[in-house]
Design an enzyme around this catalytic site. Sequence first.
Site, PDB file in Angstrom:
ATOM      1  N   ASP A   1      53.353 -63.537 -32.543  1.00  0.00           N
ATOM      2  CA  ASP A   1      52.231 -64.310 -33.048  1.00  0.00           C
ATOM      3  C   ASP A   1      52.529 -64.803 -34.464  1.00  0.00           C
ATOM      4  O   ASP A   1      53.026 -64.042 -35.306  1.00  0.00           O
ATOM      5  CB  ASP A   1      50.981 -63.420 -33.043  1.00  0.00           C
ATOM      6  CG  ASP A   1      49.741 -64.129 -33.530  1.00  0.00           C
ATOM      7  OD1 ASP A   1      49.284 -65.057 -32.849  1.00  0.00           O
ATOM      8  OD2 ASP A   1      49.234 -63.755 -34.604  1.00  0.00           O
TER       9      ASP A   1
ATOM     10  N   GLU B   1      55.613 -67.968 -31.510  1.00  0.00           N
ATOM     11  CA  GLU B   1      54.588 -68.949 -31.808  1.00  0.00           C
ATOM     12  C   GLU B   1      55.025 -69.554 -33.141  1.00  0.00           C
ATOM     13  O   GLU B   1      54.855 -68.928 -34.188  1.00  0.00           O
ATOM     14  CB  GLU B   1      53.209 -68.309 -31.929  1.00  0.00           C
ATOM     15  CG  GLU B   1      52.125 -69.339 -32.195  1.00  0.00           C
ATOM     16  CD  GLU B   1      50.755 -68.713 -32.432  1.00  0.00           C
ATOM     17  OE1 GLU B   1      49.746 -69.311 -32.008  1.00  0.00           O
ATOM     18  OE2 GLU B   1      50.684 -67.633 -33.045  1.00  0.00           O
TER      19      GLU B   1
END
Length: 705
Positions: A345, A382
């Site tokens: 993330d 990401e």
Amino acid sequence: MTQIDLPTPDQTALLGAQIRDGGTSFGLWAPRATRVELALVDEDRTQHNHDLELGPDGVWSGHVPDIGAEQRYGFRVHGDWAPEDGRRFNPAKLLLDPYARAITGGVDYNGPISDHTAESDFTPDPTDSFQAVPLSVVVEDSPPPDPIAERRSLGDSVIYETHVKGYTQQHPQVPEHLRGTFAGLGYSAVTDHLVGLGVTAVELLPIQHFVSEPFLIGRGLSNYWGYNTLGFFAPHASYCSVGTMGSQVREFKEMVTALHRAGLEVILDVVYNHTGEGGHEGPTLCFRGIDHAGYYRLTHDQRNDYDVTGCGNSTDTSNPGVQRMIMDSLRYWVTEMGVDGFRFDLATTLIRDGHHDVRQDHPLKAAIAEDPVLADIKIIAEPWDVGPYGYQVGGFGNGWSEWNDRFRGFVRDYWRGNIGGVQELSTRLAGSPDIFDHDERPADSSINFVTAHDGFTLRDLVSYDVKHNKANGESNRDGTDDNRSWNCGFEGETDDPGINALRHRQAKNLMATTILATGVPMITAADEIGRTQGGNNNAYCQDGPISWVNWDTADGWHDLYELTQTMLKLRHDHPVLRRERFRHGEQVTGLDGEPTGRKDLAWFGGYPHDHLVELGTEEWQDGSRRTLGMFLTDDRPDREAEDALLIWFHSGDDPADVQLPGGRWGDSYTVLAHTGTEDELPNDPVPGDGILTIPGRTVVVLSVR
């Protein structure tokens, strides 16, 4: 900013709690502390404290005899209260072990959980927090899960992003006491659905132990998605069906074993970029109390958090202790917990240096690349954060795959008709070579998706023009307004059969495009059965029916399930759809070694005036064009037969007559799959140079003879 020189934990230093030699050894990296107390906590919260000893590497350690599994514990860390120097030591706050393998208890958000007073963020609060905070738990070693029989390459994978709790909380075939848990996700009815659909890997939204933000608790909500980690080694306690004193470790391993036995790999969505403590005004539960400047990025004055995550804090991966913690955590989840990959993330935060600048040659990134434990593990970024130069799509290089938001945005635009031609469509279908085809990166560098946990579900993408987030308590201000969605003529649910038929068709088009494009397809859980969030595009705080999968929708959206299953089977059966290298329209030789006149990738418009040649400059620049044919040929030297497909993408409202390329391209074409209704396309082969009528808004896959 002012650099803080901190010692690196020795590679042999024990961190966390480990049962050995008739007791348990404890270790904590707290290089600027003046004293560290290990607090052993009884069930009634009675504490017995032991002083740990400081080593030259900044690690405090000690061994306590006769202490074993299920012992609760925490740390009290002493030192100067000097916020101007990034030191907020306050021994009144009982702290979690960053390396705790299990965490029990919750946070009393009305309790004394802040290190400062209510009047000032920079005045220490002497009130003991021991009754208001979660505790670390000693966990004994146990065998790892069964490994998967054969770990697939990423290019051969189909990723299914899901939430442990929400996926089974309302599953009618999962026993009630297992719903919403690790055991529920590993239950046979769940694995049977996933395998039957054709996915190969589940990507789990955060399962490392997390907490909710105080502002959500104040609204009567909670953090549902889990992007608020507090324990990077501990499975989230509430996802365990039987207890929180270490049982969550066993149950997680059993879930991994069940998924592996079904042939499904396990990828974790990991949130190393920030923690659940928020900014310095938030609760002090672990890292901030151990060393504010040691774990977090701070502004130049060392008093405030430098936030590039939008979550209040950002971990400082320029510090050696943080790098060591992340690497130890990754290795732990692979070797002890059996996982097969990670999705990082806000990965850009992890590659910022001591000056907060983005560096693709960051030491942490190098350590991931060089670690033998991670050699065959799937590594997905990401590739952005909210800080300066945070958007790094295409920049992570070999060894990484990346979420491709350019694919998501354009494919949505194409099917809602908001485009100026098909040139970018061809680029996205070819694996986004404009982004990833450099430095010998493979075609599986692109993770292709049109939906994810963040945003509309697939059904909502074709049912709502705007977000409907009032349940989140922010007057519909939260969540993106850039949805690129189309409600097909009515906002929200309707009984209109024409609108509903169009929505089903559009959902199938979006799903088919994702699966058929070069790269790695990612499907959001239950999109294939028409899951809806009622137009909520930011359901991070909705731990309830808005977010939970409602399996009752499966019957009404069975056509989408069958289409998804069919397209995934095509992807599995045709290696031409899973090519590792980027195609550049190169000439293909036949099995006899002679040139065929065909290319490994060619683009056709199909309109009668341009059928004999591939699309030229004039056709590519035609902003009104809505039809594109993608010709793919399998050019592997070891192939036993030539496999070729012609896939048409037509987003126009009206049918399109396309003339199929003949001659060297193909003798005949047979429809293998399409997103239309059953009787809209022919079952019999269509000859090369023949006319095929493609219904409006349809994807058609043709085999080529």
